[in-house]
Design a protein around this motif. Structure first.
Motif, PDB file in Angstrom:
ATOM      1  N   ASN A 162       0.607  -1.292  -0.084  1.00 51.80           N
ATOM      2  CA  ASN A 162       0.074  -0.048  -0.171  1.00 51.80           C
ATOM      3  C   ASN A 162       1.196   1.546  -0.021  1.00 51.80           C
ATOM      4  O   ASN A 162       0.453   1.940   0.945  1.00 51.80           O
ATOM      5  CB  ASN A 162      -0.727  -0.302   1.135  1.00 51.80           C
ATOM      6  CG  ASN A 162      -1.825   1.405   1.018  1.00 51.80           C
ATOM      7  OD1 ASN A 162      -2.192   1.500   0.093  1.00 51.80           O
ATOM      8  ND2 ASN A 162      -2.754   1.452   2.262  1.00 51.80           N
ATOM      9  N   SER A 206      -7.092   6.970  -4.720  1.00 54.97           N
ATOM     10  CA  SER A 206      -6.205   7.672  -6.010  1.00 54.97           C
ATOM     11  C   SER A 206      -6.983   8.470  -6.925  1.00 54.97           C
ATOM     12  O   SER A 206      -8.754   8.400  -6.659  1.00 54.97           O
ATOM     13  CB  SER A 206      -5.710   6.966  -6.388  1.00 54.97           C
ATOM     14  OG  SER A 206      -5.179   5.603  -5.879  1.00 54.97           O
ATOM     15  N   ARG A 236      -4.453   9.106   3.437  1.00 61.54           N
ATOM     16  CA  ARG A 236      -4.680   7.925   2.296  1.00 61.54           C
ATOM     17  C   ARG A 236      -5.749   8.718   1.430  1.00 61.54           C
ATOM     18  O   ARG A 236      -7.345   7.457   1.689  1.00 61.54           O
ATOM     19  CB  ARG A 236      -4.458   6.798   3.218  1.00 61.54           C
ATOM     20  CG  ARG A 236      -2.682   6.072   2.860  1.00 61.54           C
ATOM     21  CD  ARG A 236      -2.672   6.187   1.789  1.00 61.54           C
ATOM     22  NE  ARG A 236      -1.236   6.544   2.546  1.00 61.54           N
ATOM     23  CZ  ARG A 236       0.157   5.320   1.885  1.00 61.54           C
ATOM     24  NH1 ARG A 236      -0.547   4.554   1.103  1.00 61.54           N
ATOM     25  NH2 ARG A 236       1.352   5.564   2.734  1.00 61.54           N
ATOM     26  N   CYS A 244       2.833   4.892  -1.303  1.00 58.99           N
ATOM     27  CA  CYS A 244       1.643   5.834  -1.701  1.00 58.99           C
ATOM     28  C   CYS A 244       2.826   6.148  -3.158  1.00 58.99           C
ATOM     29  O   CYS A 244       4.301   6.990  -2.679  1.00 58.99           O
ATOM     30  CB  CYS A 244       1.956   7.250  -0.501  1.00 58.99           C
ATOM     31  SG  CYS A 244       0.845   8.762  -1.390  1.00 58.99           S
ATOM     32  N   TYR A 249      -1.393   9.699  -5.984  1.00 55.24           N
ATOM     33  CA  TYR A 249      -2.630  10.992  -7.144  1.00 55.24           C
ATOM     34  C   TYR A 249      -1.377  11.814  -7.638  1.00 55.24           C
ATOM     35  O   TYR A 249      -0.191  11.698  -7.786  1.00 55.24           O
ATOM     36  CB  TYR A 249      -1.511  11.807  -5.142  1.00 55.24           C
ATOM     37  CG  TYR A 249      -2.374  10.347  -3.910  1.00 55.24           C
ATOM     38  CD1 TYR A 249      -3.703  10.728  -3.853  1.00 55.24           C
ATOM     39  CD2 TYR A 249      -1.569  10.853  -3.066  1.00 55.24           C
ATOM     40  CE1 TYR A 249      -4.173   9.602  -3.534  1.00 55.24           C
ATOM     41  CE2 TYR A 249      -2.109   9.408  -1.823  1.00 55.24           C
ATOM     42  CZ  TYR A 249      -3.505   9.123  -1.851  1.00 55.24           C
ATOM     43  OH  TYR A 249      -4.026   8.481  -0.851  1.00 55.24           O
ATOM     44  N   SER A 295      -1.519   3.613  -3.720  1.00 55.93           N
ATOM     45  CA  SER A 295      -2.376   4.953  -3.689  1.00 55.93           C
ATOM     46  C   SER A 295      -1.027   6.150  -4.045  1.00 55.93           C
ATOM     47  O   SER A 295      -0.178   6.327  -4.140  1.00 55.93           O
ATOM     48  CB  SER A 295      -2.570   5.534  -2.166  1.00 55.93           C
ATOM     49  OG  SER A 295      -2.552   4.703  -1.232  1.00 55.93           O
TER      50      SER A 295
END
Length: 235
Positions: free
Chosen positions: A133, A222, A219, A135, A178, A176
């Motif tokens: 997980n 996305s 979190r 980021c 972004y 995740s």
């Protein structure tokens, strides 16, 4: 030998501007840092500043270079993996910005290699060291969505980065992902985009940091976010 450390972030373009501001705040919060930038002297200055706060490793080089990406992979391994990758390194192109019909194509290729291909290449390289997980934050710009005359090179490269990020988010739901617009900032790059103009009305990069840290801490799903709008979401 692997040195297992919790909460480790890799930030590219960390010697100035937004990258440096993010590194400073993450260091204050106790994050371990792997910092990258093209030029060793300013990167070393950041390391010297932050080493009293946390564990800091630096690697100077061009993330577009495969050998340098391998250096970052090996450093990530010694840190026990990466929780957060922030692709902040970017290239503006010529200053002042030319119209598309006069844009030097060799430089346009460099812009795309730096702003689109290098972030993906770094993600590919680091995949074995991305923690569960993890980021990924790709720094983008409103120029990737809005149409501004004279911003065809940089803007179209950021549009490509945004679409790439969106597809990655669909393909890798375990991560995740972004793509974050930090807003206009009072930085060297922004000054280069407006040579000779007064940009003192632009906010400092530090104003965009809290929103980006919100993404890391909370979190969110996305997607694309405006850094300066994020803190208001939790008020």
């Amino acid at each position: 030998m692997t040195e297992t450390l919790s909460h480790t972030a890799l930030i590219t373009g960390a010697s100035r501007g937004l990258g440096r501001a993010l590194a400073r705040e993450l260091a204050r919060q106790g994050w371990n840092l792997l910092l990258d930038a093209r030029h060793p002297a300013p990167l070393e200055a950041v390391r010297a500043e932050l080493q009293t706060l946390t564990h800091v490793q630096t690697r100077s080089g061009d993330v577009g270079d495969a050998f340098h990406r391998q250096e970052l992979l090996e450093a990530a391994q010694t840190l026990g993996g990466i929780d957060v990758l922030i692709n902040n390194a970017s290239m503006l192109g010529p200053s002042p910005q030319p119209d598309l019909l006069s844009f030097p194509l060799d430089i346009l290729e460099q812009v795309y290699r730096t702003n689109v291909i290098a972030p993906l290449a770094l993600i590919q390289t680091l995949e074995p060291q991305l923690k569960s997980n993890a980021c990924i934050i790709n720094i983008t710009s409103d120029a990737g969505q809005e149409v501004y005359a004279g911003w065809g090179g940089y803007g179209s490269s950021k549009a490509a980065l945004e679409h790439l990020s969106a597809i990655l988010a669909v393909e890798r739901s375990d991560l995740s992902v972004y793509w974050v617009d930090p807003g206009d900032m009072r930085t060297d790059m922004h000054q280069a985009a407006f040579p000779g103009e007064d940009i003192s009305d632009r906010l400092l990069p530090e104003e965009s940091v809290p929103g980006i840290l919100q993404l890391i801490a909370q979190r969110y799903p996305s997607g694309r976010y405006l850094a300066r709008a994020l803190p208001a979401r939790n008020q």
